[in-house]
Design an enzyme around this catalytic site. Structure first.
Site, PDB file in Angstrom:
ATOM      1  N   ASP A  47      45.221  43.089  27.616  1.00  0.00           N
ATOM      2  CA  ASP A  47      43.826  43.270  28.258  1.00  0.00           C
ATOM      3  C   ASP A  47      43.003  42.903  27.203  1.00  0.00           C
ATOM      4  OD1 ASP A  47      42.733  45.811  30.476  1.00  0.00           O
ATOM      5  OD2 ASP A  47      41.514  44.307  29.591  1.00  0.00           O
ATOM      6  N   GLU A  85      35.164  51.266  34.621  1.00  0.00           N
ATOM      7  CA  GLU A  85      36.062  51.602  33.268  1.00  0.00           C
ATOM      8  C   GLU A  85      35.612  52.920  32.858  1.00  0.00           C
ATOM      9  OE1 GLU A  85      36.738  46.984  32.103  1.00  0.00           O
ATOM     10  OE2 GLU A  85      37.803  48.423  30.654  1.00  0.00           O
TER      11      GLU A  85
HETATM   12  C1  GLC Z   1      38.611  44.487  31.041  1.00  0.00           C
HETATM   13  C2  GLC Z   1      39.733  45.255  32.168  1.00  0.00           C
HETATM   14  C3  GLC Z   1      40.603  44.336  33.019  1.00  0.00           C
HETATM   15  C4  GLC Z   1      39.737  43.113  32.960  1.00  0.00           C
HETATM   16  C5  GLC Z   1      39.583  42.497  31.546  1.00  0.00           C
HETATM   17  C6  GLC Z   1      38.965  41.130  31.659  1.00  0.00           C
HETATM   18  O1  GLC Z   1      38.662  45.440  30.049  1.00  0.00           O
HETATM   19  O2  GLC Z   1      40.384  46.432  31.774  1.00  0.00           O
HETATM   20  O3  GLC Z   1      40.740  44.889  34.154  1.00  0.00           O
HETATM   21  O4  GLC Z   1      40.643  42.336  33.873  1.00  0.00           O
HETATM   22  O5  GLC Z   1      38.933  43.403  30.690  1.00  0.00           O
HETATM   23  O6  GLC Z   1      37.486  41.258  32.073  1.00  0.00           O
END
Ligand code: GLC
Length: 604
Positions: free
Chosen positions: A297, A493
């Site tokens: 991530d 988030e």
């Molecule tokens: C974010 C998320 C993830 C996402 C990634 C790219 O922090 O946790 O779900 O796909 O970054 O945007």
């Protein structure tokens, strides 16, 4: 002289010297060869630097097509809100093509792979169809519909050139105080298991098929089970519970051929998933036999030691744990330098680097990126299309959950006087929620579409008066029904974590109080990413509908309110009597305000 010779038809080359043989393309460029042979051939031609760079994913804003190609970066992403200007599908396609053209113009011509979060339609692009978020789709209990949404999303993503969708989130939300509750299909593993059909919609019959995009099973593993619903927190459960509650959706995703996995930010019993070799290599790649690619991530490696930034040790731990592609939006050069020095020091084996490259290149070959690297712009016509809007309307209808009704619903279409109020009645941004144009989403006319008020006005008959005021100013007893649309404003988030309760906000409470004082029969519609605490309001409300985050097709809510579609939605999450009940889930012995699976319909 030459001209006269040519004119005389004189052969300039003696007949004995045959034409130079055509140069055979390298095997890896031969689409008739099996993918594994193409991968082997290509990897033999790659340097260590090529291979390390292939494992890097940079953010669009932190590089350029020329620089990304020069560094041989394997992937580009647009994080939430990282859109080109203007934010149109065509402009996205131009951006994608610029990166791809530079990538394939390099000596080995390895195409890049471009990833975005299209988590409820291609929500990054202005004008796209924005479907209900997963929490609403979970309440629809219609996996076939969800597969169609995956297909529609794949078409609208393909229109922009993008090949990789960081979706679906297969998280199992156990505590609705979590800011990502709305990305979950529900509190039981079977909610995500049954809706993993979205993967087949996104990837199509084969990755090489028309409009197929690489799907991503995320976030592996345990993000929905953290203590207190803290985003990126600590999931303190036994392995038995981890396997029973959080693993089944990922096993199902593998069965459905998902091409990639994304590692989760959370810890499991104190160990960050991004450094957990047992989870990524032994469990996911070993026991479950996952052969696709595993991506980190966003700067997820930085969290392993609990300190800001990443160290050579964290790079080594995460690479050796089994992560193949590293989402390092801007510090990718430092990451590559560390990886190289750690390899040279013998702490990262070449076998691990080769395994990662094999997995990444296999997906690029399977996607057909070597043969068709550029955007197929024939899909531009699908963006926000009538067909996709109709699908979105159906999804909204099926996701509405009727939780209380003393007969106030369905609303009469004709000869009625309806007063509509509430901050979420006429707000596209609020009804779309987070991950819409921007990462956090935003209130107001963020995207084109129909608000719930638009839908009510369109459904009401000519003989019916529909009045609207956000604060319910002007309502009086001459109205026969009030529809008050309340709930949350957008978030994503951790910014959506609600450690201090799930109460309605002061504006909603004030609007409800004003309407209650008139005695007009009142229907409350909750537009939110999760259940909120309505225990005090429920007794006096005549009807109550959970609308979740419906997206562009607000008319689907009106279809249910007027009975053009009888509500069929059933709760995919237990509805707490108050936040102090969280976590509250089916079978835990607690008595929620509404239990998992609850949902009413219209008698007649
Ligand atoms: C974010 C998320 C993830 C996402 C990634 C790219 O922090 O946790 O779900 O796909 O970054 O945007």
């Amino acid at each position: 002289m030459l001209a006269s010779l040519l004119a005389a038809g004189t052969a300039l080359v003696p007949a004995s010297v045959s034409a130079a043989p055509a140069v055979k393309p390298p095997l890896y460029k031969d689409a008739s060869k099996p993918v594994f042979q193409r991968v082997d051939d290509l990897m033999r031609r790659m340097s260590l630097t090529d291979k390390i760079a292939q494992m890097m994913q940079a953010e669009r804003n932190a590089t350029t097509p020329a620089s990304a190609a020069k560094l041989r970066l394997g992937s580009i992403l647009s994080g939430g809100g990282s859109s080109p200007t203007p934010n149109t599908a065509e402009s996205w396609a131009d951006t994608y093509d610029a990166y791809q053209r530079a990538a394939v113009d390099t000596p080995l011509g390895i195409p890049t792979i471009y990833g975005v979060d299209a988590v409820h339609g291609n929500n990054n692009v202005y004008g796209s169809t924005v479907f209900p978020h997963n929490v609403g789709l979970g309440a629809a209990h219609d996996p076939a519909l969800v597969q169609k949404i995956g297909r529609a999303t794949a078409e609208e993503v393909s229109a922009t050139g993008v090949d990789w969708d960081f979706a679906p989130c297969l998280c199992v939300v156990r505590d609705e105080r979590w800011g990502r509750s709305y990305e979950s299909f529900g509190e039981k593993p079977e909610n995500a298991v049954s809706n993993a059909t979205v993967i087949n919609g996104l990837q199509g019959g084969s990755l090489n098929g028309p409009a197929s995009v690489l799907a991503t099973a995320k976030h592996f593993i345990g993000d929905g089970g953290t203590t207190g619903g803290v985003d990126q927190g600590n999931t303190q459960i036994s392995e038995k519970e981890l396997r029973a509650v959080h693993l089944p959706p990922f096993s199902e995703a593998i069965k459905r051929g998902v091409g990639s996995f994304m590692v989760s930010f959370n810890s499991w019993n104190g160990v960050k998933d991004h450094g957990n070799k047992y989870l990524i290599t032994d469990l996911l790649k070993g026991e479950l036999g996952f052969t696709g690619l595993v991506v980190s991530d966003w700067n997820g490696v930085d969290q392993i030691d609990g300190q800001p930034g990443f160290t050579p040790a964290e790079v080594t731990q995460s690479v050796n744990a089994g992560i193949d592609m590293f989402m390092v939006p801007s510090d990718y050069q430092k990451f590559m330098d560390y990886m190289k020095s750690e390899y040279q020091a013998g702490r990262i084996p070449m076998s691990r680097i080769d395994d990662a490259n094999r997995r990444i290149l296999t997906k690029k070959f399977e996607l057909g990126l070597f043969e068709r690297p550029m955007t197929d712009r024939s899909y531009l016509q699908t963006v926000g299309s009538r067909e996709h809007r109709a699908l979105a309307r159906q999804a909204v209808r099926e996701s509405q959950v009727l939780l209380k009704n003393d007969g106030a619903l369905p609303l009469k279409k004709n000869g009625n006087r309806i007063f509509v109020a509430g901050k979420n009645a006429n707000d596209m941004g609020n009804q779309a929620g987070g991950w819409t144009i921007s990462w956090q989403g935003q209130s107001g006319p963020a995207i084109p579409g129909s608000t719930i008020l638009d839908g009510i006005k369109a459904s009401a008959g000519k003989s019916t008066k529909v009045a609207y005021d956000r604060e319910a100013d002007g309502i009086d007893q001459s109205y026969q029904a009030a529809v008050v649309v309340i709930g949350e404003t957008p978030y994503a988030e951790g910014q959506g974590d609600r450690p201090n309760g799930l109460n309605l906000d002061p504006e909603d409470l004030a609007t409800l109080a004003k309407v209650k004082a008139t005695g007009v029969p009142t229907v409350a519609v909750l537009v939110s990413g999760r259940p909120l605490d309505v225990s005090k309001q429920l007794p006096w409300l005549n009807a109550f509908v959970a609308s979740w985050l419906p997206g562009t097709a607000g008319e689907g809510v009106a279809d249910v309110l007027f009975g053009d579609y009888k509500p069929t939605g059933k709760l995919a999450v237990s509805w707490p009597a108050s936040a102090t009940q969280e976590p509250v889930n089916a079978g835990d012995g607690k008595k929620p305000l509404f239990p998992y699976g609850f949902g009413l319909t219209y008698r007649k």
